[in-house]
Design a protein around this motif. Structure first.
Motif, PDB file in Angstrom:
ATOM      1  N   SER A   4       0.821  -1.215   0.000  1.00  0.00           N
ATOM      2  CA  SER A   4       0.000   0.000   0.000  1.00  0.00           C
ATOM      3  C   SER A   4       0.851   1.260   0.000  1.00  0.00           C
ATOM      4  O   SER A   4       0.363   2.337   0.249  1.00  0.00           O
ATOM      5  CB  SER A   4      -0.896   0.000   1.247  1.00  0.00           C
ATOM      6  OG  SER A   4      -0.109  -0.024   2.420  1.00  0.00           O
ATOM      7  N   PRO A 242      -7.230  -4.219   6.591  1.00  0.00           N
ATOM      8  CA  PRO A 242      -6.278  -3.214   7.072  1.00  0.00           C
ATOM      9  C   PRO A 242      -6.033  -3.338   8.570  1.00  0.00           C
ATOM     10  O   PRO A 242      -6.832  -3.914   9.311  1.00  0.00           O
ATOM     11  CB  PRO A 242      -6.971  -1.888   6.732  1.00  0.00           C
ATOM     12  CG  PRO A 242      -8.419  -2.220   6.660  1.00  0.00           C
ATOM     13  CD  PRO A 242      -8.513  -3.637   6.169  1.00  0.00           C
ATOM     14  N   PRO A 245      -6.968   1.036  13.264  1.00  0.00           N
ATOM     15  CA  PRO A 245      -6.283   2.294  13.609  1.00  0.00           C
ATOM     16  C   PRO A 245      -5.805   2.343  15.055  1.00  0.00           C
ATOM     17  O   PRO A 245      -4.748   2.927  15.337  1.00  0.00           O
ATOM     18  CB  PRO A 245      -7.350   3.357  13.329  1.00  0.00           C
ATOM     19  CG  PRO A 245      -8.259   2.732  12.326  1.00  0.00           C
ATOM     20  CD  PRO A 245      -8.297   1.289  12.654  1.00  0.00           C
ATOM     21  N   GLU A 267      -3.883   5.251   9.563  1.00  0.00           N
ATOM     22  CA  GLU A 267      -3.660   4.351   8.435  1.00  0.00           C
ATOM     23  C   GLU A 267      -2.159   4.046   8.321  1.00  0.00           C
ATOM     24  O   GLU A 267      -1.322   4.958   8.405  1.00  0.00           O
ATOM     25  CB  GLU A 267      -4.160   4.982   7.137  1.00  0.00           C
ATOM     26  CG  GLU A 267      -4.015   4.077   5.928  1.00  0.00           C
ATOM     27  CD  GLU A 267      -4.505   4.742   4.653  1.00  0.00           C
ATOM     28  OE1 GLU A 267      -4.340   4.133   3.584  1.00  0.00           O
ATOM     29  OE2 GLU A 267      -5.045   5.867   4.737  1.00  0.00           O
ATOM     30  N   SER A 269       1.260   2.370   6.304  1.00  0.00           N
ATOM     31  CA  SER A 269       1.806   2.110   4.975  1.00  0.00           C
ATOM     32  C   SER A 269       3.287   1.781   5.141  1.00  0.00           C
ATOM     33  O   SER A 269       3.885   2.035   6.182  1.00  0.00           O
ATOM     34  CB  SER A 269       1.622   3.330   4.054  1.00  0.00           C
ATOM     35  OG  SER A 269       2.282   4.459   4.601  1.00  0.00           O
TER      36      SER A 269
END
Length: 370
Positions: A4, A242, A245, A267, A269
């Motif tokens: 991502s 995902p 959070p 988020e 990455s």
């Protein structure tokens, strides 16, 4: 799964065929599957043009004594061959013979000789020939050093020459060596290596002969302190699952600093600029809340080499030196194979018939033509 992060790796790095799987208790897909016949309709026969296209060497870090570079597009057997050659077959110069004239220190002659042999010298091995057992020492195969240190007290009562260091080695030119070396005086690469400690009245007086050798004979001839490689790490985030959070910071802490980025909204990455720093500790696989969120991989043909030089070679010249050794080995194998092929062709044509004359003193059988 797909990464991502914004891409800093080439797209081919995400080809699953290049990946080695890293799991909690095991690894998978270690061997490459890109060989002829494995994938129907695909030609994976070896091609020089394809090899040249895929082969890449990129220097990532260079200092006075170390280098880190990427070697991409080769098999692990080739990378490991270079590593072993760097350690054991790139020649260097080291002290081999120690003639002790006087040693009243507390260190035994044999122990001190061992320490002297491990001193890295700044001498280019290309200037010297190998000295084989029984050869006579002369200026093309032997360097001579003198070590003559006496500990005493000066008028103020201070101890002089308490430490014998590698910088105390004095080169004694032989034959034409003085004109060959010029201003590049042979000496230790590090002049502050402590060899012995003396007290007033103690003396060390030795003559040292250094010769050319390779690390497979003795570690003192190894030109590197370390020569290692590791596979480039790869972290693949699962877009369909995902990271929650509220666990983003915990997720980031499972990796090396800077590898995982966390946005203000939680988020996560992958920062590919720092991906090579990842140690693959597998810490993230210990936590159930991250199960299915990430896959750990290594790229099978992407090797991160790290080399530390401790001899006359600059770090950037060590890998080319290992290539020279590899090429000489390949040339020897090729000449031997051609000789065997020529012999088999001669035998097949009937031009030569061989007869045994019986074993010689070594037990070998000599074949003669009739």
């Amino acid at each position: 799964m797909a990464s991502s992060s914004s891409s800093h790796l080439p797209p081919s790095a995400y080809n699953p065929r290049r990946h080695v799987g890293v799991h909690a208790e095991r690894i998978s897909d270690v061997a490459s599957t890109e060989f002829p016949g494995h994938y129907p309709g695909e030609d994976h026969s070896w091609s020089l043009a394809r090899f040249k296209e895929n082969l890449k060497v990129s220097v990532k870090r260079l200092s006075q004594r170390s280098i880190e570079f990427d070697l991409v597009g080769v098999d692990a057997s080739i990378a490991n061959a270079f590593r072993r050659i760097l350690i054991a077959e790139v020649p260097s110069i080291a002290i081999e013979d120690v003639f002790v004239w006087n040693n009243t220190s507390v260190i035994h002659d044999e122990v001190l000789a061992q320490r002297l042999g491990l001193i890295p010298l700044n001498v280019d091995p290309a200037l010297f020939e190998f000295r084989l057992p029984g050869d006579i020492p002369y200026d093309r195969n032997t360097l001579v050093f003198q070590l003559d240190v006496e500990c005493s007290r000066n008028r103020k009562g201070e101890i002089v020459n308490e430490y014998v260091k590698s910088g105390d080695l004095k080169w004694v030119p032989q034959g034409e060596q003085e004109s060959v070396f010029g201003d590049a005086i042979p000496a230790a690469t590090n002049k502050d290596i402590v060899l012995a400690k003396l007290r007033p009245g103690q003396v060390i007086n030795m003559e040292l002969h250094a010769i050319k050798g390779v690390g497979k004979e003795h570690a003192k001839w190894s030109p590197v302190a370390t020569a290692t490689y590791r596979l480039h790490p790869l972290i693949l985030l699962n877009p369909s699952k995902p990271v929650p959070p509220q666990f983003a910071q915990k997720f980031a802490s499972c990796f090396s600093p800077g590898v995982i980025k966390v946005s203000p909204d939680g988020e996560v990455s992958v920062d590919e600029r720092h991906l090579r720093k990842e140690t693959m500790s597998r810490e993230v696989l210990r936590h159930k809340e991250f199960e299915g969120c990430v896959e750990l991989k290594r790229i099978r043909d992407w090797f991160i080499f790290s080399i530390e030089s401790e001899g006359p070679y600059t770090p950037e010249s060590l890998f080319p030196e290992s290539i020279k050794v590899m090429r000489s080995k390949i040339a020897s194998i090729r000449s031997a194979a051609e000789a065997l092929l020529a012999d088999s062709q001669d035998l097949g044509s009937g031009a030569v018939t061989a007869a045994s004359t019986g074993p010689d003193a070594d037990g070998d059988v000599e074949m003669v033509s009739s």
